[in-house]
Design a protein around this motif. Structure first.
Motif, mmCIF file in Angstrom:
data_model
loop_
_atom_site.group_PDB
_atom_site.id
_atom_site.type_symbol
_atom_site.label_atom_id
_atom_site.label_comp_id
_atom_site.label_asym_id
_atom_site.label_seq_id
_atom_site.Cartn_x
_atom_site.Cartn_y
_atom_site.Cartn_z
ATOM 1 N N ASN A 10 11.593 -38.151 56.151
ATOM 2 C CA ASN A 10 12.595 -38.622 55.198
ATOM 3 C C ASN A 10 12.714 -40.149 55.212
ATOM 4 O O ASN A 10 13.704 -40.695 54.753
ATOM 5 N N ASN A 11 11.705 -40.813 55.764
ATOM 6 C CA ASN A 11 11.624 -42.280 55.789
ATOM 7 C C ASN A 11 12.761 -42.961 56.550
ATOM 8 O O ASN A 11 13.115 -44.092 56.244
ATOM 9 N N ASP A 12 13.314 -42.282 57.563
ATOM 10 C CA ASP A 12 14.341 -42.926 58.381
ATOM 11 C C ASP A 12 13.747 -43.554 59.646
ATOM 12 O O ASP A 12 14.476 -44.099 60.462
ATOM 13 N N GLY A 13 12.419 -43.450 59.796
ATOM 14 C CA GLY A 13 11.756 -44.043 60.954
ATOM 15 C C GLY A 13 11.749 -43.166 62.192
ATOM 16 O O GLY A 13 11.213 -43.551 63.218
ATOM 17 N N VAL A 14 12.313 -41.970 62.101
ATOM 18 C CA VAL A 14 12.350 -41.044 63.233
ATOM 19 C C VAL A 14 11.647 -39.747 62.844
ATOM 20 O O VAL A 14 12.041 -39.104 61.865
ATOM 21 N N ASN A 15 10.609 -39.402 63.545
ATOM 22 C CA ASN A 15 9.859 -38.154 63.309
ATOM 23 C C ASN A 15 9.331 -38.030 61.882
ATOM 24 O O ASN A 15 9.246 -36.926 61.343
ATOM 25 N N ASP A 16 8.981 -39.151 61.268
ATOM 26 C CA ASP A 16 8.464 -39.119 59.901
ATOM 27 C C ASP A 16 7.017 -38.647 59.832
ATOM 28 O O ASP A 16 6.552 -38.219 58.774
ATOM 29 N N PHE A 17 6.299 -38.729 60.951
ATOM 30 C CA PHE A 17 4.886 -38.356 61.003
ATOM 31 C C PHE A 17 4.658 -37.328 62.104
ATOM 32 O O PHE A 17 5.419 -37.270 63.080
ATOM 33 N N TYR B 193 -8.045 -38.059 63.931
ATOM 34 C CA TYR B 193 -6.655 -38.125 63.452
ATOM 35 C C TYR B 193 -5.936 -39.330 64.054
ATOM 36 O O TYR B 193 -6.047 -39.607 65.244
ATOM 37 N N GLN B 194 -5.182 -40.036 63.212
ATOM 38 C CA GLN B 194 -4.515 -41.287 63.591
ATOM 39 C C GLN B 194 -2.986 -41.191 63.574
ATOM 40 O O GLN B 194 -2.309 -42.197 63.365
ATOM 41 N N ASN B 195 -2.433 -40.000 63.753
ATOM 42 C CA ASN B 195 -0.969 -39.807 63.762
ATOM 43 C C ASN B 195 -0.317 -40.263 62.460
ATOM 44 O O ASN B 195 0.775 -40.832 62.451
ATOM 45 N N ASP B 196 -0.978 -39.971 61.332
ATOM 46 C CA ASP B 196 -0.478 -40.473 60.056
ATOM 47 C C ASP B 196 -0.145 -39.381 59.034
ATOM 48 O O ASP B 196 0.121 -39.688 57.875
ATOM 49 N N TRP B 197 -0.105 -38.104 59.455
ATOM 50 C CA TRP B 197 0.234 -37.044 58.503
ATOM 51 C C TRP B 197 1.749 -36.977 58.361
ATOM 52 O O TRP B 197 2.484 -36.823 59.343
ATOM 53 N N ASP B 198 2.236 -37.091 57.120
ATOM 54 C CA ASP B 198 3.673 -37.080 56.860
ATOM 55 C C ASP B 198 4.099 -35.919 55.967
ATOM 56 O O ASP B 198 5.196 -35.929 55.424
ATOM 57 N N PRO C 101 6.035 -28.375 50.617
ATOM 58 C CA PRO C 101 7.448 -28.049 50.792
ATOM 59 C C PRO C 101 7.836 -27.905 52.265
ATOM 60 O O PRO C 101 6.983 -27.755 53.139
ATOM 61 N N GLN C 102 9.118 -27.942 52.485
ATOM 62 C CA GLN C 102 9.663 -27.682 53.818
ATOM 63 C C GLN C 102 9.207 -26.304 54.283
ATOM 64 O O GLN C 102 9.033 -25.396 53.482
ATOM 65 N N GLY D 118 -0.863 -24.368 67.519
ATOM 66 C CA GLY D 118 0.586 -24.241 67.509
ATOM 67 C C GLY D 118 1.148 -24.329 66.111
ATOM 68 O O GLY D 118 0.411 -24.273 65.122
ATOM 69 N N SER D 119 2.463 -24.491 66.053
ATOM 70 C CA SER D 119 3.133 -24.590 64.749
ATOM 71 C C SER D 119 3.925 -25.876 64.674
ATOM 72 O O SER D 119 4.305 -26.460 65.683
ATOM 73 N N ILE D 120 4.142 -26.295 63.444
ATOM 74 C CA ILE D 120 4.920 -27.507 63.170
ATOM 75 C C ILE D 120 5.900 -27.170 62.048
ATOM 76 O O ILE D 120 5.507 -26.622 61.019
ATOM 77 N N ASN D 121 7.164 -27.458 62.292
ATOM 78 C CA ASN D 121 8.203 -27.191 61.312
ATOM 79 C C ASN D 121 8.490 -28.468 60.537
ATOM 80 O O ASN D 121 8.860 -29.481 61.132
ATOM 81 N N VAL D 122 8.307 -28.418 59.224
ATOM 82 C CA VAL D 122 8.583 -29.564 58.362
ATOM 83 C C VAL D 122 9.988 -29.371 57.791
ATOM 84 O O VAL D 122 10.258 -28.408 57.087
ATOM 85 N N ILE D 123 10.885 -30.286 58.173
ATOM 86 C CA ILE D 123 12.279 -30.227 57.717
ATOM 87 C C ILE D 123 12.557 -31.441 56.844
ATOM 88 O O ILE D 123 12.367 -32.573 57.266
ATOM 89 N N ARG D 124 12.977 -31.192 55.624
ATOM 90 C CA ARG D 124 13.274 -32.286 54.685
ATOM 91 C C ARG D 124 14.774 -32.457 54.514
ATOM 92 O O ARG D 124 15.533 -31.584 54.650
#
Length: 108
Positions: A34-41, A71-76, A81-82, A102-108
């Protein structure tokens, strides 16, 4: 002449096996792009120490939505969708390859 009987009539050969050092990474299970600088990628801690890697991210229908070598830690999670997604991360060290899943939860 008779050969003496032994429990181990065969010659035993030993060889040293070199084990690769442990891969020391930390993989998050949530991103909040969400572009707040925390966990954006999807930032895998210490991945820069293992440049010979490949990351595949796919949805619950096994459709690949992201795939990259080095991979360069740049996937956002742009354009998706969430929800919950899954990853396979392969890290190669010399002739050895370790796969993390594993799994990754995308929360918007």
């Amino acid at each position: 002449s008779t050969r003496p009987r032994t429990l181990f009539p065969y010659t035993t050969l030993f060889r040293s096996i070199e084990t690769p050092p442990a891969i020391k990474i930390r993989i998050p299970n949530v991103i909040t792009p969400n572009n707040d600088g925390v966990n954006d990628f999807f930032a895998i801690h210490n991945l820069e120490d293992y440049p010979d890697n490949e990351l595949i991210i796919f949805d619950r229908n096994n459709k690949v939505i992201f795939n990259v070598r080095g991979y360069q830690n740049d996937w956002d999670a742009q354009g998706i969708p969430q929800g919950v997604y899954f990853y396979n991360l392969a890290i190669k060290q010399g002739s050895n390859c370790k796969i993390f899943k594993g799994s990754i939860n995308v929360i918007r």
